[in-house]
Write a protein that holds these residues in place. Sequence first.
Motif, PDB file in Angstrom:
ATOM      1  N   PRO A  72       0.826  -1.215   0.000  1.00 17.66           N
ATOM      2  CA  PRO A  72       0.000   0.000   0.000  1.00 17.66           C
ATOM      3  C   PRO A  72       0.861   1.266   0.000  1.00 17.66           C
ATOM      4  O   PRO A  72       2.069   1.193   0.228  1.00 17.66           O
ATOM      5  N   GLY A  74       2.862   4.289   1.075  1.00 17.79           N
ATOM      6  CA  GLY A  74       3.598   4.568   2.309  1.00 17.79           C
ATOM      7  C   GLY A  74       4.162   3.342   2.986  1.00 17.79           C
ATOM      8  O   GLY A  74       4.645   3.415   4.111  1.00 17.79           O
ATOM      9  N   GLY A  76       6.797   1.721   2.068  1.00 20.18           N
ATOM     10  CA  GLY A  76       8.262   1.755   2.063  1.00 20.18           C
ATOM     11  C   GLY A  76       8.896   1.152   0.807  1.00 20.18           C
ATOM     12  O   GLY A  76      10.103   0.934   0.777  1.00 20.18           O
ATOM     13  N   LYS A  77       8.112   0.944  -0.236  1.00 14.36           N
ATOM     14  CA  LYS A  77       8.637   0.321  -1.471  1.00 14.36           C
ATOM     15  C   LYS A  77       9.723   1.205  -2.106  1.00 14.36           C
ATOM     16  O   LYS A  77      10.818   0.753  -2.370  1.00 14.36           O
ATOM     17  N   THR A  78       9.343   2.471  -2.318  1.00 14.37           N
ATOM     18  CA  THR A  78      10.293   3.383  -2.965  1.00 14.37           C
ATOM     19  C   THR A  78      11.523   3.555  -2.083  1.00 14.37           C
ATOM     20  O   THR A  78      12.652   3.560  -2.583  1.00 14.37           O
TER      21      THR A  78
HETATM   22  N1  LIG Z   1      12.706  11.847   2.712  1.00 17.55           N
HETATM   23  C1  LIG Z   1      11.592  11.611   3.420  1.00 17.55           C
HETATM   24  N2  LIG Z   1      11.145  12.485   4.324  1.00 17.55           N
HETATM   25  C2  LIG Z   1      10.031  12.276   5.036  1.00 17.55           C
HETATM   26  N3  LIG Z   1       9.278  11.162   4.946  1.00 17.55           N
HETATM   27  C3  LIG Z   1       9.656  10.242   4.063  1.00 17.55           C
HETATM   28  C4  LIG Z   1      10.829  10.408   3.251  1.00 17.55           C
HETATM   29  N4  LIG Z   1      10.960   9.327   2.464  1.00 17.55           N
HETATM   30  C5  LIG Z   1       9.932   8.531   2.774  1.00 17.55           C
HETATM   31  N5  LIG Z   1       9.134   9.074   3.717  1.00 17.55           N
HETATM   32  C6  LIG Z   1       7.934   8.489   4.324  1.00 17.55           C
HETATM   33  O1  LIG Z   1       8.186   7.112   4.433  1.00 17.55           O
HETATM   34  C7  LIG Z   1       7.024   6.358   4.149  1.00 17.55           C
HETATM   35  C8  LIG Z   1       7.311   5.381   3.032  1.00 17.55           C
HETATM   36  O2  LIG Z   1       7.465   6.121   1.841  1.00 17.55           O
HETATM   37  P1  LIG Z   1       7.691   5.433   0.445  1.00 17.55           P
HETATM   38  O3  LIG Z   1       7.679   6.499  -0.581  1.00 17.55           O
HETATM   39  O4  LIG Z   1       8.877   4.565   0.508  1.00 17.55           O
HETATM   40  O5  LIG Z   1       6.374   4.559   0.333  1.00 17.55           O
HETATM   41  P2  LIG Z   1       5.793   3.806  -0.912  1.00 17.55           P
HETATM   42  O6  LIG Z   1       5.390   2.458  -0.451  1.00 17.55           O
HETATM   43  O7  LIG Z   1       6.737   3.826  -2.049  1.00 17.55           O
HETATM   44  O8  LIG Z   1       4.513   4.692  -1.206  1.00 17.55           O
HETATM   45  P3  LIG Z   1       3.878   5.101  -2.589  1.00 17.55           P
HETATM   46  O9  LIG Z   1       3.318   3.864  -3.175  1.00 17.55           O
HETATM   47  O10 LIG Z   1       2.813   6.096  -2.250  1.00 17.55           O
HETATM   48  O11 LIG Z   1       4.996   5.706  -3.362  1.00 17.55           O
HETATM   49  C9  LIG Z   1       5.947   7.370   3.802  1.00 17.55           C
HETATM   50  O12 LIG Z   1       5.168   7.582   4.949  1.00 17.55           O
HETATM   51  C10 LIG Z   1       6.723   8.603   3.422  1.00 17.55           C
HETATM   52  O13 LIG Z   1       5.983   9.759   3.717  1.00 17.55           O
END
Ligand SMILES: Nc1ncnc2c1ncn2[C@@H]1O[C@H](COP(=O)(O)OP(=O)(O)OP(=O)(O)O)[C@@H](O)[C@H]1O
Length: 536
Positions: A72, A74, A76-78
């Motif tokens: 989902p 947020g 943490g994938k990216t």
């Molecule tokens: N540099 C940063 N500063 C603040 N919060 C961050 C940072 N990088 C990631 N986050 C937070 O870490 C959590 C995971 O983020 P991430 O982008 O890895 O999720 P994701 O699974 O890839 O989400 P999405 O599918 O929406 O891209 C999120 O709550 C995001 O707001």
Amino acid sequence: MLDEVLVNEQPSTDTEETAPCFQTPGPTVTFHSLRYRIKERLGMFSRQWVEKDILRDVSGILSPGMNAIMGPTGSGKTSLLDVIAGRKDPKGLKSGQVLVDNTIVTSDLRLCSAYVVQNDILMGTLTVRENLAFSANLRLSRKEYSSADKQMRVDSVIQELGLKDCADTKDHVTLKTGIIYQFDHLTLMNKGEIIYAGAANKAITYFEELGYKCEPFNNPADFFLDVTNGTVLPQIHNNKSEMCSNSDEMVENENPLAVIYRKSPHFLNVKDRLTQISDGLDPEVTKDDRVGYATPFYYQLMLVSGRTVRHILRNPQTSYAQLFLNIFFGILVGLIYYQIPHTLPEALQNRTGAFFFLVINMVFGNLSAVELFISERVLFIHENSSGFYRTSVYFLSKVFADLIPNRILPVFIFSAIPYFMMGLKPDVEAFFLYCVTMSMISLSAVSLAFLISASVGSFAMANILIALPYVVMMVSLAEQKIYRHVDCLLCSKKFFKNTCIFSLVRFTFNQVALTGIMCVCLLLTYVQLRRISRWK
Ligand SMILES: Nc1ncnc2c1ncn2[C@@H]1O[C@H](COP(=O)(O)OP(=O)(O)OP(=O)(O)O)[C@@H](O)[C@H]1O
């Protein structure tokens, strides 16, 4: 919400045209106990900071092939991919290490690695094939790969992803969808933890063993997201499903699915392999030599400028509008002040009005330049952080590709029309100086717009910031220009010879001031581009 996909395949160095290129398996990427933490301000104006774990002790193996990471928003994938590829600020990495083929790597991995992100970060005016070719040309070394090799690489990626039908279209959605359904290995994440990692075709069986049921009509991708989100609960009851539903037994903030995964044979197997790799690791051998850019400066400049020019040619509205506006405004000013008299006081009054209009157009006609770096900010950050090209290459290619067609050519047209219609001095030298001054005003205004464009991330902010300096510039330049031409008018009538000397000094001072504004703004624009954080 969906997924990030990693293609883990290594290009072959086989350069024989007939041989199938790039089919050798790629390296194995392993990540050991990654813990990534960020600091966030408690409130907008608060001085207190809180720490938040984005990745919590994440370990895994990305084997050669197509690896998909799902979870989902947020989850943490990216962040996981950014940490692996060295694109996340190293300060946040509290523990853990990334290995490529059993060798520890540093953040320079970003220069020689790639992954497909969920957002569409591609040049919209280029086709799928052109986007892939742009990347291949910049990221594959010219010493190791010939143009034919790069072409074969692009063709093989198009073939592998089933994109033949849309390769020559600008349909980037198909590019992404095509990739998503080709993966071999699946990693599911939730709240910074892995809840499943293994063969993609065994994931459904894994969750069925936990008591979840994937209905035949349900799309597996949706099913995994429902399980991860907790929107479906186990329907068959056994020991494991009890653990999934009974979160009371879990320590607070622990994700039951992550706990179960860590106890599963899948993870124990991964852990054994990781332990073996760690035990066999030679701490002396690290891939920490600086990895440079794959291509030289001039080649990058050629490719990036070529892409910029192609982008302008395929999207010529801005250039046409700029040209049309200049011609229209030139004729308008020319008509209003048609053949202005050379006698005082009419000469002074008419010139005052005419030059005021001309300077307004030179300054405000360049307002569109504020969009130059803002509209491509995400693309620039992505490509720059991936090591496609140097910041200076991007800066030079954008500045010159914008300056010549959009700023310099229209100025000459705009300058010529009202000059002759107004009946100003029919003298080559006077006309040349007039054109140079107009160009300098225009270039100074553009440079200021570039500086603001490179400094802020939104159009709204850029518009607010540009207004004040433009008004100041317009008023002071209009005033200077009026006096210079009034002086010259008087000189041409052989009055007040010393005023002409004064005018020349003022003129030189104006040109120096304008050149100064231009150089300082362009230099600061470059500095601002370099300051854009490449860390995500
Ligand atoms: N540099 C940063 N500063 C603040 N919060 C961050 C940072 N990088 C990631 N986050 C937070 O870490 C959590 C995971 O983020 P991430 O982008 O890895 O999720 P994701 O699974 O890839 O989400 P999405 O599918 O929406 O891209 C999120 O709550 C995001 O707001």
